[in-house]
Design an enzyme around this catalytic site. Structure first.
Site, PDB file in Angstrom:
ATOM      1  N   LYS A 154       2.612  -3.592   1.430  1.00  0.00           N
ATOM      2  CA  LYS A 154       3.291  -2.138   0.022  1.00  0.00           C
ATOM      3  C   LYS A 154       2.270  -1.302   0.785  1.00  0.00           C
ATOM      4  O   LYS A 154       2.959   0.131   0.513  1.00  0.00           O
ATOM      5  CB  LYS A 154       2.817  -2.524  -1.735  1.00  0.00           C
ATOM      6  CG  LYS A 154       2.880  -1.143  -2.442  1.00  0.00           C
ATOM      7  CD  LYS A 154       4.339  -1.116  -2.381  1.00  0.00           C
ATOM      8  CE  LYS A 154       4.499   0.063  -3.904  1.00  0.00           C
ATOM      9  NZ  LYS A 154       4.031   1.094  -3.980  1.00  0.00           N
ATOM     10  N   GLU A 191       6.685   5.894   4.068  1.00  0.00           N
ATOM     11  CA  GLU A 191       6.866   6.775   3.281  1.00  0.00           C
ATOM     12  C   GLU A 191       6.477   7.846   3.227  1.00  0.00           C
ATOM     13  O   GLU A 191       7.784   8.719   3.342  1.00  0.00           O
ATOM     14  CB  GLU A 191       7.251   6.133   1.349  1.00  0.00           C
ATOM     15  CG  GLU A 191       7.112   7.245   0.113  1.00  0.00           C
ATOM     16  CD  GLU A 191       6.623   6.821  -1.097  1.00  0.00           C
ATOM     17  OE1 GLU A 191       4.935   7.080  -1.398  1.00  0.00           O
ATOM     18  OE2 GLU A 191       7.175   5.593  -1.362  1.00  0.00           O
TER      19      GLU A 191
END
Length: 298
Positions: free
Chosen positions: A167, A174
């Site tokens: 993550k 991102e």
């Protein structure tokens, strides 16, 4: 099946609802009594069957997560399972797992992506821990992930820590994606040759090689606020980008895009930037993150 969920903020409350829609009973606790199902963590634990409890923790990383897991360690019993679904630093996972293991309690770390849209779209899940604990939690994981083939929205990434590490890298990527879209927006807006910036970016959302959900969210933000005049260009960072760059340095892995995107956020706090307004708007769109009103950082 019946589980506990600690932390009913923007994501936690939606996750509770999505799990319930799958037919799983959820007992939720939050410090805000208006959204909590029970008055305390102790009451949450008491509401679940001993020896087979599953408690999902969805609170801010760091000291708050440490405190909740330490409290649960003193309340749970052998055979129970804790899942940390917050954005915890992956190196915190093994100490949490060891603390719980001393009491016979299992531990999974779950990277969760989907933001405020996850209730309807589902959440991308990256999980670390033992196969036995993952199998036990699978009904909950299946309830949370997007519809369709499991492998398209869920991965058992590896041992404890692997979920949060995956993550962390996801969030670093991102950062880079948002920065690229934002810089493209600023370049289009800077040239008077292009008279419909919003329309141009909207045209990219179908058929092009740069189409993505993030691009759709930027188009949505521009439709709601052309020129992004209502928000400031100050952009926060929540930690994962820094951790990603730190790991890249430690592993000697070149990460110039992610690093530059992180440093651009630092620059956003020093002066006005149309590109950083776009990044701030994207964070608000996909995650409901707070933005500052235009001019508030002056």
């Amino acid at each position: 099946m019946k589980i506990g969920l600690v932390g009913l903020g923007k994501m936690g409350a939606n996750m509770r609802e999505r799990i319930r829609r799958a037919g799983i009973e959820v007992v939720g606790y939050d410090r805000n009594p208006e959204v909590s199902d029970v008055a305390s963590i102790e009451a949450l634990v008491d509401a679940l069957p001993a020896g087979e409890r599953v408690v999902w923790v969805m609170v801010p990383s760091g000291e708050i997560t440490d405190g909740v897991i330490s409290q649960l360690a003193g309340l749970l019993s052998a055979g129970d399972l804790v899942i940390d679904g917050g954005n915890s630093y992956y190196q915190d996972d093994e100490p949490h797992a060891q603390l719980l293991a001393e009491r016979g309690v299992g531990f999974l770390d779950a990277g969760v992506s989907g933001g405020v849209w996850g209730l309807e779209n589902g959440y991308g899940l990256m999980v670390g821990g033992s196969e036995q604990d993952v199998a036990r939690a699978m009904p909950v994981l299946d309830a949370l992930r997007p519809d369709g083939e499991r492998a398209d929205g869920f991965v058992h990434a590896g041992k404890v820590g692997a979920g949060h590490f995956a993550k962390m890298v996801h969030n670093g990527i991102e950062y880079g994606l948002m920065q690229a879209y934002a810089e493209g927006y600023e370049l289009l807006a800077a040239k008077d040759l292009v008279t419909d910036v919003h329309g141009t970016m909207r045209a990219w959302t179908k058929g092009t090689v740069v189409r993505s959900w993030l691009l759709e969210l930027l188009v949505r933000a521009l439709q709601e606020d052309p020129g992004l005049g209502a928000i400031d260009d100050w952009v926060e960072d929540s930690g994962e980008g820094r951790w990603t760059v730190d790991e890249a340095i430690d592993l000697a892995v070149p990460a110039p895009v992610i690093s530059a995107a992180l440093f651009a956020r630092f620059a956003s706090r020093q002066g006005e930037s149309p590109a950083m307004k776009a990044v701030a708007a994207l964070r608000q769109q996909f995650g409901g993150h707070a933005v500052k009103p235009a001019g508030s950082s002056d």
